[in-house]
Write a protein that holds these residues in place. Structure first.
Motif, PDB file in Angstrom:
ATOM      1  N   THR A  48       0.850  -1.190   0.000  1.00  0.00           N
ATOM      2  CA  THR A  48       0.000   0.000   0.000  1.00  0.00           C
ATOM      3  C   THR A  48       0.884   1.238   0.000  1.00  0.00           C
ATOM      4  OG1 THR A  48      -1.743  -1.127   1.233  1.00  0.00           O
ATOM      5  CG2 THR A  48      -1.807   1.270   1.235  1.00  0.00           C
ATOM      6  N   HIS A  49       0.552   2.220  -0.818  1.00  0.00           N
ATOM      7  CA  HIS A  49       1.345   3.455  -0.853  1.00  0.00           C
ATOM      8  C   HIS A  49       1.297   4.145   0.510  1.00  0.00           C
ATOM      9  CE1 HIS A  49       2.623   7.544  -1.998  1.00  0.00           C
ATOM     10  NE2 HIS A  49       3.257   6.930  -2.988  1.00  0.00           N
ATOM     11  N   TYR A  50       2.423   4.716   0.907  1.00  0.00           N
ATOM     12  CA  TYR A  50       2.529   5.258   2.262  1.00  0.00           C
ATOM     13  C   TYR A  50       1.559   6.394   2.542  1.00  0.00           C
ATOM     14  CZ  TYR A  50       5.066   9.533   0.847  1.00  0.00           C
ATOM     15  OH  TYR A  50       5.400  10.756   0.319  1.00  0.00           O
ATOM     16  N   ARG A  51       1.077   7.084   1.494  1.00  0.00           N
ATOM     17  CA  ARG A  51       0.138   8.190   1.723  1.00  0.00           C
ATOM     18  C   ARG A  51      -1.321   7.745   1.694  1.00  0.00           C
ATOM     19  NH1 ARG A  51      -0.088  12.029  -1.871  1.00  0.00           N
ATOM     20  NH2 ARG A  51       1.431  11.340  -3.444  1.00  0.00           N
ATOM     21  N   LYS A  52      -1.545   6.441   1.657  1.00  0.00           N
ATOM     22  CA  LYS A  52      -2.905   5.913   1.715  1.00  0.00           C
ATOM     23  C   LYS A  52      -3.073   5.093   2.988  1.00  0.00           C
ATOM     24  CE  LYS A  52      -3.704   5.671  -3.287  1.00  0.00           C
ATOM     25  NZ  LYS A  52      -4.078   4.789  -4.428  1.00  0.00           N
ATOM     26  N   PRO A  53      -4.283   5.079   3.559  1.00  0.00           N
ATOM     27  CA  PRO A  53      -4.509   4.228   4.737  1.00  0.00           C
ATOM     28  C   PRO A  53      -4.218   2.771   4.395  1.00  0.00           C
ATOM     29  CG  PRO A  53      -6.335   5.749   4.414  1.00  0.00           C
ATOM     30  CD  PRO A  53      -5.485   5.854   3.184  1.00  0.00           C
ATOM     31  N   MET A  54      -3.574   2.074   5.300  1.00  0.00           N
ATOM     32  CA  MET A  54      -3.220   0.684   5.062  1.00  0.00           C
ATOM     33  C   MET A  54      -4.101  -0.232   5.891  1.00  0.00           C
ATOM     34  SD  MET A  54       0.129  -1.528   5.791  1.00  0.00           S
ATOM     35  CE  MET A  54      -0.802  -2.444   7.000  1.00  0.00           C
ATOM     36  N   ASP A  55      -4.659  -1.236   5.269  1.00  0.00           N
ATOM     37  CA  ASP A  55      -5.541  -2.174   5.952  1.00  0.00           C
ATOM     38  C   ASP A  55      -4.821  -3.508   6.105  1.00  0.00           C
ATOM     39  OD1 ASP A  55      -7.767  -3.236   7.155  1.00  0.00           O
ATOM     40  OD2 ASP A  55      -8.820  -3.649   5.294  1.00  0.00           O
ATOM     41  N   TRP A  56      -4.501  -3.872   7.332  1.00  0.00           N
ATOM     42  CA  TRP A  56      -3.881  -5.167   7.589  1.00  0.00           C
ATOM     43  C   TRP A  56      -4.974  -6.218   7.681  1.00  0.00           C
ATOM     44  CZ3 TRP A  56       0.872  -7.465   8.106  1.00  0.00           C
ATOM     45  CH2 TRP A  56       0.876  -8.747   8.662  1.00  0.00           C
ATOM     46  N   THR A  57      -4.855  -7.269   6.897  1.00  0.00           N
ATOM     47  CA  THR A  57      -5.813  -8.368   6.970  1.00  0.00           C
ATOM     48  C   THR A  57      -5.051  -9.688   6.978  1.00  0.00           C
ATOM     49  OG1 THR A  57      -6.082  -8.708   4.578  1.00  0.00           O
ATOM     50  CG2 THR A  57      -7.478  -7.022   5.612  1.00  0.00           C
ATOM     51  N   ALA A  58      -5.673 -10.710   7.547  1.00  0.00           N
ATOM     52  CA  ALA A  58      -5.054 -12.030   7.564  1.00  0.00           C
ATOM     53  C   ALA A  58      -4.887 -12.564   6.148  1.00  0.00           C
ATOM     54  CB  ALA A  58      -5.901 -12.983   8.405  1.00  0.00           C
ATOM     55  N   GLU A  59      -5.844 -12.252   5.266  1.00  0.00           N
ATOM     56  CA  GLU A  59      -5.755 -12.712   3.889  1.00  0.00           C
ATOM     57  C   GLU A  59      -4.559 -12.092   3.173  1.00  0.00           C
ATOM     58  OE1 GLU A  59      -6.387 -14.661   0.393  1.00  0.00           O
ATOM     59  OE2 GLU A  59      -7.234 -15.064   2.378  1.00  0.00           O
ATOM     60  N   LYS A  60      -4.318 -10.796   3.405  1.00  0.00           N
ATOM     61  CA  LYS A  60      -3.149 -10.151   2.799  1.00  0.00           C
ATOM     62  C   LYS A  60      -1.862 -10.812   3.283  1.00  0.00           C
ATOM     63  CE  LYS A  60      -4.990  -5.492   1.966  1.00  0.00           C
ATOM     64  NZ  LYS A  60      -4.881  -4.062   2.335  1.00  0.00           N
ATOM     65  N   ALA A  61      -1.819 -11.161   4.557  1.00  0.00           N
ATOM     66  CA  ALA A  61      -0.628 -11.815   5.088  1.00  0.00           C
ATOM     67  C   ALA A  61      -0.417 -13.181   4.443  1.00  0.00           C
ATOM     68  CB  ALA A  61      -0.737 -11.946   6.605  1.00  0.00           C
ATOM     69  N   ARG A  62      -1.494 -13.941   4.261  1.00  0.00           N
ATOM     70  CA  ARG A  62      -1.369 -15.245   3.620  1.00  0.00           C
ATOM     71  C   ARG A  62      -0.881 -15.109   2.175  1.00  0.00           C
ATOM     72  NH1 ARG A  62      -6.082 -16.393   6.769  1.00  0.00           N
ATOM     73  NH2 ARG A  62      -7.437 -15.635   5.096  1.00  0.00           N
ATOM     74  N   GLU A  63      -1.448 -14.165   1.437  1.00  0.00           N
ATOM     75  CA  GLU A  63      -1.039 -13.954   0.054  1.00  0.00           C
ATOM     76  C   GLU A  63       0.407 -13.471  -0.023  1.00  0.00           C
ATOM     77  OE1 GLU A  63      -2.547 -14.638  -2.868  1.00  0.00           O
ATOM     78  OE2 GLU A  63      -4.007 -15.685  -1.601  1.00  0.00           O
ATOM     79  N   ALA A  64       0.801 -12.619   0.926  1.00  0.00           N
ATOM     80  CA  ALA A  64       2.175 -12.126   0.946  1.00  0.00           C
ATOM     81  C   ALA A  64       3.155 -13.271   1.186  1.00  0.00           C
ATOM     82  CB  ALA A  64       2.331 -11.056   2.030  1.00  0.00           C
ATOM     83  N   GLU A  65       2.823 -14.150   2.123  1.00  0.00           N
ATOM     84  CA  GLU A  65       3.717 -15.285   2.394  1.00  0.00           C
ATOM     85  C   GLU A  65       3.821 -16.196   1.174  1.00  0.00           C
ATOM     86  OE1 GLU A  65       4.236 -19.077   5.425  1.00  0.00           O
ATOM     87  OE2 GLU A  65       3.073 -17.324   6.066  1.00  0.00           O
ATOM     88  N   LYS A  66       2.702 -16.435   0.514  1.00  0.00           N
ATOM     89  CA  LYS A  66       2.711 -17.281  -0.683  1.00  0.00           C
ATOM     90  C   LYS A  66       3.612 -16.677  -1.761  1.00  0.00           C
ATOM     91  CE  LYS A  66      -0.450 -19.215  -4.153  1.00  0.00           C
ATOM     92  NZ  LYS A  66      -1.870 -19.322  -4.581  1.00  0.00           N
ATOM     93  N   THR A  67       3.488 -15.361  -1.954  1.00  0.00           N
ATOM     94  CA  THR A  67       4.307 -14.690  -2.971  1.00  0.00           C
ATOM     95  C   THR A  67       5.783 -14.744  -2.611  1.00  0.00           C
ATOM     96  OG1 THR A  67       2.505 -13.192  -3.599  1.00  0.00           O
ATOM     97  CG2 THR A  67       4.744 -12.493  -4.131  1.00  0.00           C
ATOM     98  N   LEU A  68       6.099 -14.466  -1.363  1.00  0.00           N
ATOM     99  CA  LEU A  68       7.499 -14.468  -0.950  1.00  0.00           C
ATOM    100  C   LEU A  68       8.111 -15.858  -1.056  1.00  0.00           C
ATOM    101  CD1 LEU A  68       7.415 -12.028   2.108  1.00  0.00           C
ATOM    102  CD2 LEU A  68       8.558 -11.664  -0.076  1.00  0.00           C
ATOM    103  N   ARG A  69       7.372 -16.873  -0.690  1.00  0.00           N
ATOM    104  CA  ARG A  69       7.889 -18.239  -0.833  1.00  0.00           C
ATOM    105  C   ARG A  69       8.249 -18.523  -2.296  1.00  0.00           C
ATOM    106  NH1 ARG A  69       7.467 -21.887   3.266  1.00  0.00           N
ATOM    107  NH2 ARG A  69       6.263 -21.281   5.111  1.00  0.00           N
ATOM    108  N   LYS A  70       7.392 -18.075  -3.200  1.00  0.00           N
ATOM    109  CA  LYS A  70       7.618 -18.265  -4.625  1.00  0.00           C
ATOM    110  C   LYS A  70       8.876 -17.522  -5.076  1.00  0.00           C
ATOM    111  CE  LYS A  70       4.844 -16.005  -7.305  1.00  0.00           C
ATOM    112  NZ  LYS A  70       3.609 -15.574  -7.993  1.00  0.00           N
ATOM    113  N   TRP A  71       8.994 -16.271  -4.648  1.00  0.00           N
ATOM    114  CA  TRP A  71      10.161 -15.475  -5.035  1.00  0.00           C
ATOM    115  C   TRP A  71      11.444 -16.048  -4.443  1.00  0.00           C
ATOM    116  CZ3 TRP A  71       7.993  -9.835  -4.142  1.00  0.00           C
ATOM    117  CH2 TRP A  71       7.052  -9.551  -5.150  1.00  0.00           C
TER     118      TRP A  71
END
Length: 457
Positions: free
Chosen positions: A302-325
């Protein structure tokens, strides 16, 4: 040289960044008040300005950037925590300061060049206050020293875009009988026997919150420096008051030329609150098994000048992407330069979502070394793969050798069932299987999901 463009809160527009001295680019960021664990919202400015720090070092050179982030270790919240717990103030602040540093390191944040503690700069604060009194910008009243806002009405409010009269009408401020103007703010206040205090011309006392940053910034960066950052909740009154007292104490300088503010954080679409049960610290997440790299990735999405919404789903997707990378990055060594498209994205007012998008494209290319180096540049990967992605799941060469051995065995006994089973598992996990005479090559595709390979461990 890469041109960096930053949104300046003070001018309300994006501007080309031109440092006062390219040989010493200077940045100050307001740090934490150390009385407890850092909550998730406290971590956002740390990650935002860590990315900027890395970008500045890349463009101007690591030896030509000075980054200061302070610790407020004298505060009424700290006093209250000491009274509640019966512990010494110094013990509490030392412990919570180290907690903060440990937790931010887990998020991939580099240590700033200077991390001053307010209690180390009390003499400098007293000297600045004395100077403000001598220049007619502050006054003593009942053991307090207050900044006189009326003495600088022409400049007060420009950062937040409000007039003094508007602020008086709408602000919740302490209305004390010794104030000449409701907007006047405390530079020094008296301390009783149970509170920390230092000798001063106005009696034993302690500094107000705002004077701390002004004094430390001046001592470490001078009367003018390049960038001042923090959360947008600090814009008023903290940053507004910093500007007022600094410009009045050092009228020959500009204080900070560029002001940057990150937006606030929400959790599952709601403001983080203990009453809602969605309040947690960085350590809470880490202890629950959420890797620091995943937290950082979600922040950067999320761009730093926009409100950021932390969600469990975002965390799961982030972990999946990082594992792939990481699976692909493990096949090479990070050397050279970060991907130019990622650098250009960051140079455009820290457009981290675009930088993430460019990383997706880089992943699809075959430049493994650049992928790894760029992940390191963004703070998403240390020199080695993190522990949570270690093991055979991420050593695709081992899986390739396994399949190659099974193929050799199958060619002898004419039974290819195990080869077919392994190939099906790999393909289902998003891996392209290239079988050649000289061996087997496994190439992770855009849908690579290492979790599907757990049975092969």
């Amino acid at each position: 040289m890469t041109t960096i463009r930053l949104y300046n809160t003070r001018t309300r527009r994006k501007e080309d960044f031109a440092p006062l001295d390219p040989e010493n680019v200077r940045m100050y960021v307001c740090g934490p008040t150390v009385y407890d664990r850092a909550h998730l919202g406290n971590a956002r400015p740390v990650v935002v300005f860590d990315v900027l720090y890395r970008l500045l070092q890349h463009v101007y050179g690591p030896d030509h950037v000075t980054y200061v982030r302070n610790f407020t270790d004298v505060d009424d919240k700290i006093n209250a925590r000491a009274a509640e717990s019966g512990r010494a103030i110094g013990e509490i602040t030392a412990e919570t300061t180290q907690w903060f540093l440990d937790d931010m390191a887990e998020l991939g944040a580099l240590k700033p060049d200077h991390m001053p503690r307010a209690t180390q700069y009390i003499p400098q604060m007293v000297a600045m206050i004395e100077d403000l009194i001598a220049k007619g910008h502050a006054y003593e009243a009942e053991g307090h020293v207050l900044f006189a806002v009326d003495s600088w009405r022409e400049g007060y409010g420009k950062l937040s875009g409000r007039t003094v009269d508007d602020m008086i009408a709408g602000a919740r401020v302490e209305v004390a009988p010794y104030k000449r103007n409701p907007m006047d703010f405390v530079l020094w206040k008296p301390s009783d026997e149970d509170q920390p205090g230092w000798d001063s011309p106005w009696g034993r006392g302690r500094p107000g919150w705002h004077i701390e940053c002004s004094a430390m910034a001046y001592e470490l960066l001078g009367e003018s420096f390049d960038i001042h950052g923090g959360g947008n909740d600090l814009m008023f009154p903290h940053h507004e008051n910093e500007i007022a007292q600094s410009c009045c104490a050092h009228p020959e300088g500009d204080f900070a030329r560029v002001w940057m503010h990150n937006e606030m954080l929400q959790v599952e679409g709601k403001k983080m609150s203990k009453s809602l049960g969605n309040f947690f610290t960085v350590r809470d997440l880490l202890d629950q098994g959420v890797p620091g790299e995943v937290i950082r990735f979600v922040f950067l999405s999320t761009h730093y000048r926009k409100p950021m919404d932390w969600t469990a789903e975002k965390a799961r997707e982030a972990e999946k992407t990082l594992r792939k990378w990481y699976a692909k990055a493990a096949q090479g060594v990070g050397t050279g330069q970060p991907h130019i498209a990622v650098v250009q994205a960051l140079a455009d007012d820290l457009n981290t979502p675009l930088a993430i998008s460019e990383l997706h494209q880089l992943y699809l290319a075959d430049d493994v070394a650049t992928l790894r180096y760029t992940l390191q540049f963004l703070g998403l990967l240390a020199a080695d793969l993190p522990d949570w992605v270690s093991g055979p799941t991420f050593d695709l060469s081992i899986l390739g050798d396994m399949l190659s051995e099974e193929r050799s065995r199958a060619m002898k006994n004419k039974d290819f069932s195990e080869v077919d089973r392994l190939k099906a598992l790999l393909i289902d996990a998003g891996i392209e299987v290239r079988m050649r005479r000289e061996g087997v090559e496994l190439v992770p595709g855009p849908d690579f999901d290492p979790a599907k390979l757990e049975s092969l461990k």
